[in-house]
Write a protein that holds these residues in place. Structure first.
Motif, PDB file in Angstrom:
ATOM      1  N   TYR A 173      -6.925 -27.279  48.599  1.00 26.02           N
ATOM      2  CA  TYR A 173      -8.364 -27.539  48.488  1.00 26.02           C
ATOM      3  C   TYR A 173      -9.032 -27.491  49.860  1.00 26.02           C
ATOM      4  O   TYR A 173     -10.174 -27.050  49.997  1.00 26.02           O
ATOM      5  CB  TYR A 173      -8.591 -28.904  47.839  1.00 26.02           C
ATOM      6  N   LYS A 205     -10.116 -24.049  51.078  1.00 26.99           N
ATOM      7  CA  LYS A 205     -11.250 -23.554  50.296  1.00 26.99           C
ATOM      8  C   LYS A 205     -12.523 -24.294  50.695  1.00 26.99           C
ATOM      9  O   LYS A 205     -13.577 -23.685  50.933  1.00 26.99           O
ATOM     10  CB  LYS A 205     -10.969 -23.735  48.796  1.00 26.99           C
ATOM     11  N   ASP A 206     -12.425 -25.621  50.800  1.00 27.27           N
ATOM     12  CA  ASP A 206     -13.591 -26.455  51.063  1.00 27.27           C
ATOM     13  C   ASP A 206     -14.040 -26.409  52.524  1.00 27.27           C
ATOM     14  O   ASP A 206     -15.235 -26.320  52.807  1.00 27.27           O
ATOM     15  CB  ASP A 206     -13.269 -27.904  50.658  1.00 27.27           C
ATOM     16  N   PRO A 249      -9.670 -17.330  46.706  1.00 24.55           N
ATOM     17  CA  PRO A 249      -8.341 -17.517  46.110  1.00 24.55           C
ATOM     18  C   PRO A 249      -7.276 -16.577  46.672  1.00 24.55           C
ATOM     19  O   PRO A 249      -6.122 -16.968  46.828  1.00 24.55           O
ATOM     20  CB  PRO A 249      -8.591 -17.234  44.618  1.00 24.55           C
ATOM     21  N   THR A 271     -11.288 -23.135  43.153  1.00 28.60           N
ATOM     22  CA  THR A 271     -12.483 -22.366  42.796  1.00 28.60           C
ATOM     23  C   THR A 271     -12.944 -22.704  41.389  1.00 28.60           C
ATOM     24  O   THR A 271     -14.151 -22.841  41.127  1.00 28.60           O
ATOM     25  CB  THR A 271     -12.190 -20.848  42.894  1.00 28.60           C
ATOM     26  N   ASN A 314      -5.542 -17.902  49.837  1.00 27.25           N
ATOM     27  CA  ASN A 314      -4.569 -18.931  49.489  1.00 27.25           C
ATOM     28  C   ASN A 314      -3.278 -18.278  48.992  1.00 27.25           C
ATOM     29  O   ASN A 314      -2.166 -18.662  49.371  1.00 27.25           O
ATOM     30  CB  ASN A 314      -5.154 -19.849  48.402  1.00 27.25           C
TER      31      ASN A 314
END
Length: 396
Positions: free
Chosen positions: A238, A241-242, A248, A30, A251
């Motif tokens: 990553y 998130k992507d 966050p 992030t 995760n």
């Protein structure tokens, strides 16, 4: 020995460090995206940290025998706190790279001397179990550090970095006040000698006196497993998130679940393997399981089974680490400092390659790093077989 010479007190700092040092990991994707930096920076940032860790690990292993592991660790915790403050204040790719390079320098001193302190202050009967305990504490508490960092990151990225720096600084003070080295450590290095010893390549060259083919095979396994794990983990953080848009906290919560699985795996499977089997041979099927699970992660497409398999893999991935650490004392009993430094260097070298390659090839394919991880595990298995055969032949 004084009461302050205590492996149990060291374990307190290990747990504290594992908690706060992982605050930044779930927020890094992030943080990078908020700064509108290139995708490859998630790999480059970790690679920079791993590079300086790799270069200076032998140096920390050598200098600890002159000033003591606790003094080194105390200073490195404080140094790492400063480095993470720099990381949190960075707004460019260059700034992040420099902060991570400085951070890796101090991380090397922490990780090498945690192992050395345990080996120097444990009986021959306890050293294996204490090293396993060290890895277990790190793996389990790290997961909850991820969770805390993720939850804090949903509130404020800056707050997360600030609390991490304060925590690291506090651990350094704790080391100096509540833990002591044993009497075998004396401060003997002059300024000139410290500068001379600070040459990382000299420390690596010094390792030639203990280098054998068995140790080369062992170090290859360390580097390849580290490459595989880092390539996978950096991409996974990553990736979710992507590709899935996870915040966050998601995760962090995933890593907390991993912590529970890791605790169970290490208390049952790992402990039994260390007590009941020949770990130089056992490491082979353990790595084979990791490779097969990584292949399944590459194949799975649906989100739910993909996440489940990843969580289980994280747990099993922690099993081989205490096995590799326990092998150190069997390879070079008279040069534990050099050997631990080499072990940490090879793992850091794998971290550099794994994270850098994962970042670079992410643009080629989101799962490309997972494929590389499976290949690295396969190569690690081959070197583990060579190591076992050579070690047994040498032991006859």
């Amino acid at each position: 020995m004084t009461k302050k010479v205590s492996v149990n007190r060291l374990f307190v700092t290990v747990a504290m460090y594992a908690l706060v040092a992982n605050f930044a990991h779930p927020i890094t994707p992030t943080f990078i995206q908020d700064l509108h930096l290139n995708d490859y920076m998630f790999g480059v940032a970790f690679a920079c940290m791993s590079l300086s860790n790799f270069l200076f690990s032998p140096f920390w292993g050598k200098i600890s025998h002159n000033i003591g592991p606790i003094k080194v660790m105390g200073g490195c915790y404080i140094g790492y706190a400063i480095a993470q403050t720099m990381f949190g204040l960075s707004s460019s790719e260059i700034g992040i790279a420099i902060a991570r390079l400085i951070g890796g320098f101090f991380i090397g001193g922490i990780s090498v001397n945690q192992i050395l302190y345990i080996m120097d202050n444990s009986s021959s009967m306890e050293v294996g179990q204490n090293l396993a305990t060290n890895v277990t504490i790190t793996a389990v508490v790290s997961a909850f550090g991820y969770m805390c960092g993720g939850l804090l990151g949903d509130i404020s990225i800056a707050l997360t970095f600030a609390l991490q720096a304060i925590g690291l600084f506090s651990i350094g003070i704790f080391c100096f006040v509540f833990i002591a080295d044993n009497d075998t450590f004396k401060t003997t290095l002059s300024t000139k000698e410290i500068i001379k010893s600070s040459n990382p390549f000299k420390a690596i060259i010094d390792s030639k006196k203990i280098m054998t083919l068995v140790i080369v095979f062992y170090l290859a396994v360390c580097a390849l497993t580290s490459f595989a794990s880092t390539s996978y983990e950096q991409c996974f953080n990553y990736f979710i998130k992507d590709q899935y848009g996870f915040p966050p906290s998601y995760n962090g919560l995933l890593k907390a679940l991993v912590g529970i699985i890791t605790l169970v795996a290490n208390m049952t499977i790992c402990t039994r393997l260390m007590k009941k089997t020949d770990i130089t041979k056992t490491i082979i099927p353990v790595l084979a399981i990791c490779m097969m699970m990584m292949v399944s992660i590459v194949i799975l497409e649906d989100v739910t089974p993909f996440i489940i398999m990843n969580v289980v893999f994280f747990g099993f991935n922690a099993i081989y680490q205490p096995l590799l650490q326990a092998m150190i004392s069997n390879l070079s009993k008279a040069n534990d400092g050099i050997m631990v430094g080499l072990y940490n260097s090879m793992r850091s070298l794998g971290n550099v390659g794994g994270s850098l390659v994962a970042g670079i090839i992410y643009g080629v394919g989101a799962k490309a790093a997972f494929v590389l991880s499976a290949i690295a595990f396969l190569l690690a298995i081959l070197f583990a077989i060579l190591f076992y055969k050579r070690y047994k032949k040498q032991s006859l």
